[in-house]
Enzyme design. Structure first.
Site, PDB file in Angstrom:
ATOM      1  N   CYS A 109       0.832  -1.207   0.000  1.00  0.00           N
ATOM      2  CA  CYS A 109       0.000   0.000   0.000  1.00  0.00           C
ATOM      3  C   CYS A 109       0.866   1.257   0.000  1.00  0.00           C
ATOM      4  O   CYS A 109       1.314   1.703   1.060  1.00  0.00           O
ATOM      5  CB  CYS A 109      -0.928   0.012   1.216  1.00  0.00           C
ATOM      6  SG  CYS A 109      -2.023   1.454   1.256  1.00  0.00           S
TER       7      CYS A 109
ATOM      8  N   CYS B  67      -0.594   4.196   2.189  1.00  0.00           N
ATOM      9  CA  CYS B  67      -0.479   4.043   3.644  1.00  0.00           C
ATOM     10  C   CYS B  67       0.967   4.168   4.109  1.00  0.00           C
ATOM     11  O   CYS B  67       1.275   4.875   5.068  1.00  0.00           O
ATOM     12  CB  CYS B  67      -1.017   2.684   4.078  1.00  0.00           C
ATOM     13  SG  CYS B  67      -2.737   2.398   3.673  1.00  0.00           S
ATOM     14  N   ASP B  68       1.847   3.439   3.449  1.00  0.00           N
ATOM     15  CA  ASP B  68       3.201   3.256   3.965  1.00  0.00           C
ATOM     16  C   ASP B  68       4.241   4.155   3.311  1.00  0.00           C
ATOM     17  O   ASP B  68       5.369   4.246   3.799  1.00  0.00           O
ATOM     18  CB  ASP B  68       3.620   1.792   3.799  1.00  0.00           C
ATOM     19  CG  ASP B  68       2.677   0.850   4.539  1.00  0.00           C
ATOM     20  OD1 ASP B  68       2.043   1.304   5.506  1.00  0.00           O
ATOM     21  OD2 ASP B  68       2.575  -0.324   4.150  1.00  0.00           O
TER      22      ASP B  68
END
Length: 521
Positions: A345, A348-349
């Site tokens: 992701c 997200c990361d």
């Protein structure tokens, strides 16, 4: 900090408070502390039930603040900024602390209140993470309901030193009592089940007592939700079982091709799907995964779905809509360093790799979009594509080729993820033309190589193709009478949300047609 529109909306929410809320900040001389102080002061001005004070003597992270009631120290704590995707988490924490009830099932709330034991949770999040709010909100609610449960939501961008010390390379990352608890999206039910060790057995016993359904839908993504609505509207007994409502949609950020909805986000669409299903008489069974399909012994008999928790559900017809998951590279080191540099992701990361070198595996639309997004955050991106050319849309290819900190390597077969025992330090790939092996030093690997259907549990029960997709006909019928399938887990081409919803509706209509034409055995 808050614009006029946000203040107006928040003031309306704070009118729902039934008891006073106190915001206790522990600050230092940093710019982030000044930002948080301004935010909390603005919130306190919006309601006479909210007060704000500082106590910089507390032995807690700085900057941080506790949301509690006067005279109490119970409640959730935010360390760092609760803006971005986490602003909703802040608003909900204020409401719950102020006496406004949660919409979760009463039985689940009572289960949380009855949890025995002392648990101190810490959740690391990033402001751009669309998966983090679910986890933060779940643990915040638990901290509000049970005085023996504490929770601190920590902005990884503010506490970068902790991210490094704890080797956090994927968010949300949850620790409990100093030890790793989980990583990635988790529902409240899943978290409670991990804490309350007897919950799974009790849930299985309760499910075993359910009467047989006319139609049981396995999978609660867009296809499953559409099937549930169409089935319930026919007035038949409908069950909808899934691990997480929304499915793969929850991992999608921007959605701009769902006709009649010009632009939305995955979480918003998933919420809308759930709200629509809740308008009908559908028995929704959350946080349950199927482990086996046992077809009916005779036509018109009851099919059985065995769950991973040990329960058995029965139905006259079944609709399988279990969707798909991210495909793995299946190379040495991938499993070992998953969430320690190997991630799926970028939204997200990505912020966790600020200023570092990363790789993106895959040259399709998802991979190229990831490379473009990451290029604005990290030091350098290496995009590796197995084929002789990228398969992304030309406009995306033109964009990624224009970026100075992105290298594109074609005919590259990733062969190994390299690590130092605790985190990723590089990867190896084979040049498919020359056969030479090359090494790339980096800190993160974002895997974007497509999807794998969630059908492993159907081995031997019905026909699938070599990709694992369920083989269906034009009416969503499978090789087993009375069992239908829809969405990304099937052979239907073009894995799109709008196609999945249409297929779910079609499967429901086909199942209903089967029911009215088949005698009960």
């Amino acid at each position: 900090m808050l614009d006029t529109n946000m203040k107006t909306q928040l003031r309306a929410y704070l009118e729902k408070l039934t008891k006073p809320v106190e915001l206790i900040a522990t600050l230092d001389d940093s710019a982030k502390s000044a930002e948080i102080k301004e935010l909390l002061a603005e919130i306190a001005e919006l309601s006479d039930k909210v007060t704000f004070k500082e106590d910089n003597t507390l032995p807690v992270r700085k900057p941080s603040f506790l949301i509690t009631n006067p005279g109490s120290q119970q409640g959730p704590r935010f360390a760092g900024s609760p803006l971005g995707h986490e602003f909703t988490s802040l608003v909900l924490a204020l409401l719950w602390t102020g006496g406004h009830p949660s919409k979760e099932a009463q039985s689940l709330l009572e289960q949380i209140r009855d949890i025995d034991g002392d648990f101190e949770f810490e959740t690391y999040y990033s402001l751009s993470c669309h998966n983090c709010p679910d986890v933060v909100q779940a643990l915040n609610l638990m901290a509000v309901l049970n005085p023996r449960i504490k929770h601190t939501a920590i902005d990884g961008g503010t506490f970068q030193n902790e991210i490094t010390e704890r080797n956090v390379m994927g968010v949300p990352a949850v620790f409990v009592n100093g030890k790793e608890f989980g990583q990635g999206r988790m529902t409240l039910t899943e978290i409670v089940a991990k804490v309350d060790t007897g919950a799974e057995k009790r849930a299985a016993e309760a499910l075993n007592k359910r009467d047989a359904y006319d139609v049981l839908i396995v999978g609660s993504g867009p296809a499953g939700a559409a099937a549930a609505v169409y089935s319930a509207r026919k007035g038949i007994r409908t069950g909808l079982m899934g691990e997480r409502f929304g499915g793969q949609v929850l991992d999608t950020v921007d959605i701009e091709n769902y006709i009649s909805v010009p632009k939305t986000e995955g979480q918003k669409l998933a919420g809308a799907l759930k709200a629509h299903v809740s308008d009908y008489d559908v028995d929704v069974i959350d946080s349950q995964s199927a482990s086996k399909l046992v077809p009916a012994a005779t036509e018109g008999g009851l099919h059985q779905i065995e769950t991973a928790s040990g329960a058995v559900l029965k139905a006259r017809s079944i609709i399988i809509a279990t969707g798909a998951k991210w495909r793995n590279m299946n190379v040495p080191g991938e499993d070992q360093y998953r969430t320690k540099g190997v991630t799926y992701c970028p939204h997200c990361d990505g912020p966790l790799f600020k200023g570092k070198r990363v790789a993106v595996i895959g040259g399709g639309n998802s991979g190229v979009e990831a490379a473009i997004d990451l290029a604005g955050i990290v030091e350098h991106v290496t995009l590796l594509e197995f084929a002789p050319e990228m398969k992304a849309d030309q406009v995306l290819q033109d964009k990624v080729r224009s970026l100075k900190n992105v290298d594109i390597i074609l005919n590259a077969q990733t062969t190994e993820v390299k690590g130092d025992g605790s985190k990723v330090v590089g990867l190896e790939y084979r040049d498919r033309v020359s056969g030479d092996i090359h090494s790339v030093a980096l800190a993160g690997i974002f895997v974007q190589i497509g999807l794998l259907p969630n059908t492993h549990w159907l081995e031997g029960a019905l026909e699938r193709n070599r990709m694992g997709e369920i083989i269906i006909d034009a009416k969503c019928e499978t090789s087993v009478k009375g069992v239908f399938a829809a969405g990304d887990c099937t052979t239907v081409p073009y894995k799109q949300i709008i196609i999945a919803t249409g297929e779910g509706a079609k499967a429901s209509l086909s199942a209903f047609d089967y029911l009215i034409r088949t005698k009960i055995a």
